[in-house]
Design a protein around this motif. Structure first.
Motif, PDB file in Angstrom:
ATOM      1  N   ARG A 181      47.802  45.673  74.995  1.00  0.00           N
ATOM      2  CA  ARG A 181      48.486  46.098  74.824  1.00  0.00           C
ATOM      3  C   ARG A 181      49.091  45.701  73.290  1.00  0.00           C
ATOM      4  O   ARG A 181      48.048  44.746  72.168  1.00  0.00           O
ATOM      5  CB  ARG A 181      49.487  44.504  74.910  1.00  0.00           C
ATOM      6  N   ILE A 182      49.284  46.437  72.394  1.00  0.00           N
ATOM      7  CA  ILE A 182      49.920  46.133  70.781  1.00  0.00           C
ATOM      8  C   ILE A 182      50.911  46.453  70.423  1.00  0.00           C
ATOM      9  O   ILE A 182      52.132  46.159  70.756  1.00  0.00           O
ATOM     10  CB  ILE A 182      49.546  47.634  70.155  1.00  0.00           C
ATOM     11  N   LYS A 183      51.739  44.933  70.199  1.00  0.00           N
ATOM     12  CA  LYS A 183      52.567  43.919  69.659  1.00  0.00           C
ATOM     13  C   LYS A 183      53.031  44.838  68.331  1.00  0.00           C
ATOM     14  O   LYS A 183      52.381  44.241  67.319  1.00  0.00           O
ATOM     15  CB  LYS A 183      52.621  43.037  69.895  1.00  0.00           C
ATOM     16  N   MET A 184      54.413  45.558  67.680  1.00  0.00           N
ATOM     17  CA  MET A 184      54.643  45.968  66.780  1.00  0.00           C
ATOM     18  C   MET A 184      55.727  45.222  65.956  1.00  0.00           C
ATOM     19  O   MET A 184      56.613  44.215  66.750  1.00  0.00           O
ATOM     20  CB  MET A 184      55.207  47.146  66.390  1.00  0.00           C
ATOM     21  N   VAL A 185      55.846  44.406  64.926  1.00  0.00           N
ATOM     22  CA  VAL A 185      56.322  43.258  64.236  1.00  0.00           C
ATOM     23  C   VAL A 185      57.295  44.755  62.929  1.00  0.00           C
ATOM     24  O   VAL A 185      56.747  45.636  62.179  1.00  0.00           O
ATOM     25  CB  VAL A 185      55.735  42.585  63.486  1.00  0.00           C
ATOM     26  N   GLU A 186      58.138  44.826  63.301  1.00  0.00           N
ATOM     27  CA  GLU A 186      59.857  44.913  62.230  1.00  0.00           C
ATOM     28  C   GLU A 186      58.833  44.519  60.682  1.00  0.00           C
ATOM     29  O   GLU A 186      59.509  43.136  60.390  1.00  0.00           O
ATOM     30  CB  GLU A 186      60.330  45.328  62.655  1.00  0.00           C
ATOM     31  N   THR A 187      59.267  45.052  59.750  1.00  0.00           N
ATOM     32  CA  THR A 187      59.028  44.642  58.967  1.00  0.00           C
ATOM     33  C   THR A 187      60.010  46.037  57.426  1.00  0.00           C
ATOM     34  O   THR A 187      59.487  46.470  57.515  1.00  0.00           O
ATOM     35  CB  THR A 187      57.340  44.522  57.832  1.00  0.00           C
ATOM     36  N   ASN A 188      60.171  45.022  56.518  1.00  0.00           N
ATOM     37  CA  ASN A 188      61.382  45.968  55.399  1.00  0.00           C
ATOM     38  C   ASN A 188      60.337  46.676  54.205  1.00  0.00           C
ATOM     39  O   ASN A 188      60.831  47.194  52.965  1.00  0.00           O
ATOM     40  CB  ASN A 188      62.200  45.466  54.952  1.00  0.00           C
ATOM     41  N   VAL A 189      59.048  45.855  54.599  1.00  0.00           N
ATOM     42  CA  VAL A 189      58.502  45.848  52.969  1.00  0.00           C
ATOM     43  C   VAL A 189      57.684  47.316  52.956  1.00  0.00           C
ATOM     44  O   VAL A 189      56.512  47.037  53.901  1.00  0.00           O
ATOM     45  CB  VAL A 189      56.909  44.521  52.854  1.00  0.00           C
ATOM     46  N   GLN A 190      57.411  48.182  52.333  1.00  0.00           N
ATOM     47  CA  GLN A 190      56.824  49.078  52.323  1.00  0.00           C
ATOM     48  C   GLN A 190      55.213  49.237  51.129  1.00  0.00           C
ATOM     49  O   GLN A 190      54.346  49.689  52.183  1.00  0.00           O
ATOM     50  CB  GLN A 190      57.187  50.186  51.299  1.00  0.00           C
TER      51      GLN A 190
END
Length: 242
Positions: A215-224
């Motif tokens: 299981r891979i939890k994805m975390v959203e970020t705004n930093v490219q």
């Protein structure tokens, strides 16, 4: 929990050989990355893991910690797994050696995933960035990810996913950033398990985790961020550093 950062660093790179030893305003790219990762103060220890004596000496001669790989490796996860196998550690955060602009808030979010996971339901966590430009969505060098309602990864692909058969349903596209945080056990499982067809086809290492039910939890970020894959990227990084 004992949390360390590992920075996998190959000297040879197909698009830009020796890029990690290029000068970035007075210091090499790999040294900049190592120092920036240390400066976050998020980790109990930071190591560069490399197949190159040149990179090994670059880090250790500046007082840093480096580990030489014993075997040849196909990907960064394998290189890190070999290095941590006999280390007393709970969480391993993979920071890319060609991303010297280490962003503290995003790394902190990855670590928080495991602090909030008392039942150990999450094997690894990674970052994703919302993208909107059609060129980037279609670019096979940009790995895309789709997630479920709880931001667990469903699949990664170099193709646009989902395919936009309908364009008015509010679908968002996300780019996968190759920054991971692993439970040590999941990382060692990856190391021991053979590559399966989906990973081999897409040439995306994190698909192996999905193929074996992790299981891979994805975390959203705004930093490219700035990934140094070409000489042009290096010039951009120099301007940004100033």
């Amino acid at each position: 929990m004992k949390i360390i950062s590992m920075i996998p660093a190959r000297y040879s790179a197909s698009r830009f050989p020796g890029k990690l030893m290029q000068d970035l305003n007075g210091k090499t790219v790999i040294l900049r990355t190592y120092e920036a990762t240390k400066a976050t103060n998020l980790f109990d220890d930071v190591f560069v893991v490399t197949d190159s004596e040149i990179i090994f000496n670059e880090i250790t001669s500046h007082g840093g910690k480096a580990i030489m790989s014993i075997k040849e490796h196909e990907c960064g996860s394998d290189r890190i797994a070999e290095a941590v196998e006999n280390l007393d550690v709970d969480i391993v955060v993979n920071v890319q050696g060609d991303e010297p602009f280490t962003e503290v808030a995003s790394l902190k979010k990855l670590i928080e995933v495991f602090k909030d996971d008392a039942d150990k339901q999450i094997d690894l966590a990674s970052l994703m960035v919302h993208i909107t430009e059609e060129e980037e969505i279609k670019n096979p060098n940009t790995v895309k990810v789709i997630v479920d309602q709880n931001n667990f990864a469903l699949y990664f692909s170099r193709s646009p996913i989902p395919f936009p058969r309908a364009t008015d349903v509010g679908v968002k596209y996300f780019k996968h950033k190759g920054v991971y945080a692993f439970r040590k056990e999941a990382l060692l499982d990856f190391y021991r398990l053979p590559m399966l067809p989906l990973e081999a086809s897409e040439k995306i290492e994190c698909i192996r985790y999905l193929e074996y039910g992790k299981r891979i939890k994805m975390v959203e970020t705004n930093v490219q961020g700035v990934e140094i894959d070409t000489p042009e990227d290096l010039e951009k990084a120099k301007k940004l550093w100033k």
